[in-house]
Enzyme design. Structure first.
Site, PDB file in Angstrom:
ATOM      1  CG  ASN A  10      -1.691   1.162   1.477  1.00 10.49           C
ATOM      2  OD1 ASN A  10      -1.799   2.137   0.562  1.00 10.49           O
ATOM      3  ND2 ASN A  10      -2.101   1.583   2.551  1.00 10.49           N
ATOM      4  CE  LYS A  12      -0.003   3.383   4.744  1.00  9.35           C
ATOM      5  NZ  LYS A  12       0.081   3.401   6.282  1.00  9.35           N
ATOM      6  CG  HIS A  96      -5.763   1.980   5.186  1.00  7.06           C
ATOM      7  ND1 HIS A  96      -5.350   2.687   5.955  1.00  7.06           N
ATOM      8  CD2 HIS A  96      -4.724   0.912   5.116  1.00  7.06           C
ATOM      9  CE1 HIS A  96      -4.156   2.354   6.478  1.00  7.06           C
ATOM     10  NE2 HIS A  96      -3.733   1.466   5.809  1.00  7.06           N
ATOM     11  CB  SER A 214       5.495  -2.306  11.983  1.00  2.00           C
ATOM     12  OG  SER A 214       4.762  -0.951  12.039  1.00  2.00           O
TER      13      SER A 214
END
Ligand code: PEP
Length: 253
Positions: A10, A12, A96, A214
């Site tokens: 992802n 972003k 999300h 993470s």
């Protein structure tokens, strides 16, 4: 039931067109020949066409990070499922935690988007996950169940089979904090139990449940070795070809 792990980047709000071309070319080279794992990337809207055309005929899937549920209309700044299929993407990330927390998306809106994506042959990734406060108040399962029940409302087992669920504890996103493999597995097992209640055991056993929060090359293999963790939704570490490819290689063979 064996499920092929799925590692999705992802991106972003990162990467220009030039940076997109570079990253997908490096990724394609870096994971060439790695078997037993599916890889996918979700660039920003502006880079979707570039990524789709650069990855034509390659094994890395391309998807979007969000969409509006309507096909067209007076929705300034929005992108529709018709536009996404037109550009050639195959999946869309929905619900999300950043969409929920920053842009006010609620469970019902996310459910409408999931149904719209399916109606337009886009594979939905349905994201769920608890905040740190909710975990500390022992509300994790209740929160995740509520998000998934609303997100999957009105969907039959046949269509549900293609949906990817992404469990992303909000406290682990972009923080460097990772759920332990045992913490993540416990929630994933509960999610699969809910999917079995909703869609039956064989559909639940076929559905992929990604972990996100993470994930890095160094912790991916241990997380993915858990029985109900079927891949990862990766934010920060997906922006660099070596680290994303390191995760794909850690999971594949
Ligand atoms: C995410 O935003 O989906 C995510 C998991 O981010 P990160 O990997 O940076 O924690």
């Amino acid at each position: 039931m064996s499920r092929t792990p799925l590692i999705t980047g992802n991106w972003k709000m990162h990467k220009t067109l030039a940076a997109t071309r570079t990253l997908v070319a490096e990724l394609d080279t870096a994971i060439d020949g790695v078997a037993g794992v599916d890889a996918a990337v979700a660039p920003p809207f502006t880079a979707l066409e570039t990524a789709v055309s650069a990855l034509q005929g390659k094994s890395i899937a391309v998807g979007a990070q969000n969409m509006n549920e309507a096909e067209e209309g007076a929705f300034t700044g929005e992108i529709s499922p018709v536009m996404l299929t037109d550009v050639g993407v195959s999946f869309v990330i929905l619900g999300h935690s950043e969409r929920r927390a920053i842009f006010g998306e609620d469970d019902e809106l996310v459910g409408r988007k999931v149904r719209s994506a399916l109606a337009h042959d886009l594979q939905p990734y349905l994201c769920c996950g608890e905040t740190r406060e909710q975990r500390e108040a022992n509300e994790t399962i209740a929160v995740v169940r509520r998000q998934l029940q609303a997100g999957l409302d009105g969907i039959d087992a046949h269509r549900a089979a293609g949906i990817v669920v992404a469990y992303e504890p909000v406290w682990a996103i972009g923080t460097g904090l990772t759920a332990t493999p045992e913490q993540a597995q416990a929630v994933h097992a509960d999610i699969r139990a809910l999917l079995a209640e909703l869609f039956g055991g064989s559909t639940a056993a076929a559905m992929r449940i990604q972990y996100g929060g993470s994930v890095k090359p160094g912790n991916a293999a241990e997380l993915m070795s858990q029985p109900d963790i079927d891949g990862a939704l990766v934010g920060g570490a997906s922006l660099d070809a070596d680290s994303f490819a390191g995760i794909v290689r850690a999971v594949g063979s």
